[in-house]
Design an enzyme around this catalytic site. Structure first.
Site, PDB file in Angstrom:
ATOM      1  N   HIS A 193     -22.459   7.019 -16.696  1.00  0.00           N
ATOM      2  CA  HIS A 193     -21.300   6.425 -15.655  1.00  0.00           C
ATOM      3  C   HIS A 193     -21.606   4.999 -15.155  1.00  0.00           C
ATOM      4  CE1 HIS A 193     -18.158   6.786 -12.728  1.00  0.00           C
ATOM      5  NE2 HIS A 193     -18.635   5.991 -12.030  1.00  0.00           N
ATOM      6  N   GLU A 194     -22.745   4.760 -14.511  1.00  0.00           N
ATOM      7  CA  GLU A 194     -23.321   3.587 -13.940  1.00  0.00           C
ATOM      8  C   GLU A 194     -23.485   2.413 -15.374  1.00  0.00           C
ATOM      9  OE1 GLU A 194     -22.603   2.945 -11.349  1.00  0.00           O
ATOM     10  OE2 GLU A 194     -22.552   5.011 -10.637  1.00  0.00           O
ATOM     11  N   HIS A 243     -20.351   0.953 -16.196  1.00  0.00           N
ATOM     12  CA  HIS A 243     -19.994  -0.117 -15.536  1.00  0.00           C
ATOM     13  C   HIS A 243     -20.461  -1.303 -16.087  1.00  0.00           C
ATOM     14  CE1 HIS A 243     -17.363   1.730 -12.449  1.00  0.00           C
ATOM     15  NE2 HIS A 243     -18.183   2.670 -12.108  1.00  0.00           N
ATOM     16  N   GLU A 272     -13.576   1.546 -13.356  1.00  0.00           N
ATOM     17  CA  GLU A 272     -13.834   3.009 -13.457  1.00  0.00           C
ATOM     18  C   GLU A 272     -13.393   3.536 -14.629  1.00  0.00           C
ATOM     19  OE1 GLU A 272     -15.622   4.172 -11.033  1.00  0.00           O
ATOM     20  OE2 GLU A 272     -15.390   6.330 -11.292  1.00  0.00           O
TER      21      GLU A 272
HETATM   22 ZN    ZN Z   1     -17.966   4.281 -10.758  1.00  0.00          ZN
END
Ligand code: ZN
Length: 502
Positions: free
Chosen positions: A266-267, A270, A296
């Site tokens: 997830h990170e 980003h 996101e």
């Molecule tokens: Zn996030």
């Protein structure tokens, strides 16, 4: 080069340098700072952020933008960096000058202290010690929103900070449209208990091995560790101090494998966005993702549409089995795929599956509206939290640490932020549909552990632009459409009908 544009860029670079220095202090507060440093850090952040704000809202910047606006599009063309910069700064300047710098500074110091109080309160399951901090944050946030009057909803200016152009009424309409269908899908899945097993995801998973495996995926995705790094925090996040310094943090849990595994993906999603921004935008303020929703969409795309797909694990599951032979040696790839996608109403948002996740968001959004309007008093917040969890998810926390204290957001003043998580989920599917149309071999590439074509597409179509376009413009340029919840709901229906034989 146009002398006025050059002057504007110099002024903006000073503001950006101060903001990024504040971001660095904030990153350090969450990673390495001893608790004793909190008071001084709050003052340092207030000074830096107040200064950055004062430098940005000057008449000089306002005047330069005004003069350049008159001729920018004829001179440079709408899509150019120059014309985009002038539009971008004009919007930001108009917005920021409405808020007094003293209030910006007060919010910075109040939230730095509230964040420390939150961390302690969460650890000790002690909501009452956090409540006065939260009250101060809410009062200041309300004051901040009131600077933007007139508005149709007090929440509009807060939402606009994270998702420029989005209105509260649009989010309300979208959430109302999704809520019943999601609850209905959760109930259908719940009636199939026992179909998907995931006991093998719980155990004793060595943290060093978890970290190494996560980083191996991060590098394969294209995260450049010469321009990034990973640290450990209570609440995982990604931050950046320049295009060439984009950092992620992770929370490891030796008892539950998916936590850090998907948290890292997830990170990294980003981080790939930030690392992929065009260097031409460096130090302009446009050198960051366009909105939290679009941001996101990228973390969710890598975490869920790639990381929780069957093709991804065709390549990575045998490797994961080698890392954890005792725990996963007897598990089949199909069992693993189903387990990591298991849908089960739970208390913790960051560990929620794709179906229930948005219900966690809708709960927070509804509570924020009630808190801001004054309809809900902070004394009653933990109870209201439990009620909503019971209504929407059929579960309720036994303590506040797993309830109202679980997220860092309110302590850092990020009110108006939660809705962007669901916006991100919706956009992730809309954007991924476009990638699948354009890259015919995408699934085959992913199943070989090759993400070059995907990363290239995302860089070309989304990342490189930074904040040159508004979120609405960007989504329209890429998808030819506006944001829509239907593709996402269809994706969930299809995926979960298959997993649960619905
Ligand atoms: Zn996030």
């Amino acid at each position: 080069m146009n002398i006025k544009l050059q002057t504007l860029k110099m002024r903006l670079a000073e503001v950006v340098d101060l903001q990024r220095s504040a971001a660095l202090l904030s990153w350090e507060q969450q990673t390495y700072m001893p608790p004793g440093g909190a008071k001084a850090r709050a003052e340092q952040l207030a000074t830096l952020q107040g200064l950055a704000h004062r430098l940005f809202i000057t008449d000089e910047i306002g005047g330069l933008v005004k003069e350049l606006s008159n001729s920018s599009e004829q001179q440079w063309g709408y899509d150019t960096n120059e014309a985009s910069l002038i539009r971008f700064v004009a919007r930001q300047h108009e917005r920021e000058r409405k808020v007094p710098s003293e209030l910006v500074a007060e919010l910075a110091s109040t939230t730095a202290l509230a964040q420390e109080a939150w961390a302690l309160a969460r650890q000790n399951d002690d909501y009452p010690t956090f409540q006065p901090h939260l009250q101060r944050v809410i009062n200041l946030t309300r004051q901040q929103a009131e600077c933007f009057a007139p508005y149709s909803h007090l929440y509009d200016p807060l939402l606009d900070k994270y998702e420029p152009g989005m209105k509260t009424s649009e989010v309300q309409k979208m959430f109302t449209g999704m809520k019943d269908e999601l609850i209905d899908l959760v109930n259908k899945i719940n009636s199939r208990t026992g179909v998907v097993k995931n006991e093998f995801l719980y155990g004793d998973f060595d943290i060093d091995r978890q970290r190494e495996f996560g980083l191996c995926i991060a590098k394969k995705f294209g995260y450049d560790l010469d321009r990034g790094r990973q640290d450990e925090t209570l609440h995982p996040f990604c931050t950046h101090f320049s295009i060439d310094d984009v950092r992620i943090t992770t929370r490891f849990d030796n008892g539950f494998l998916p936590s850090a595994l998907f948290g890292t993906m997830h990170e990294v999603g980003h981080a790939l966005y930030e690392q992929g921004i065009s260097p031409d935008l460096d130090r302009t303020g446009m050198d960051t993702g366009v909105s939290l929703g679009v941001h996101e969409s990228q973390s969710r795309l890598w975490e869920n549409l790639v990381g929780r797909s069957q093709s991804f694990w065709m390549h990575f599951f045998p490797k994961l089995q080698m890392v954890f032979p005792e725990e996963l040696g007897e598990v089949t790839q199909d069992e693993f795929y189903r387990a990591i996608n298991r849908c089960e109403p739970s208390l913790i948002r960051v560990e929620a599956d794709e179906v229930t996740y948005n219900l966690h968001i809708i709960i927070r959004f509804e509570l924020e509206l009630e808190l801001l309007s004054g309809d809900l008093h902070l004394n009653d917040l933990p109870g209201a939290w439990r009620e909503k969890y019971k209504d929407y998810l059929g579960v309720a926390p036994h303590n506040d640490a797993d309830g109202v204290l679980q997220d860092i957001h309110w302590s850092i003043g990020a009110i108006g932020y939660f809705a962007t998580y669901t916006i991100g989920n919706l956009l992730s599917v809309q954007l991924f549909d476009c990638v699948q149309t354009d890259i015919i071999d995408l699934e085959a590439d992913i199943s070989k552990g090759n993400f070059d074509s995907l990363l290239h597409w995302l860089r070309e179509n989304i990342y490189c632009h930074g904040s040159k376009f508004t979120p609405v413009e960007l989504v329209e340029r890429v998808t030819g459409d506006s944001m829509d919840s239907r593709p996402y709901l269809n994706y969930l229906q299809n995926k979960y009908s298959d997993i649960y034989n619905l």
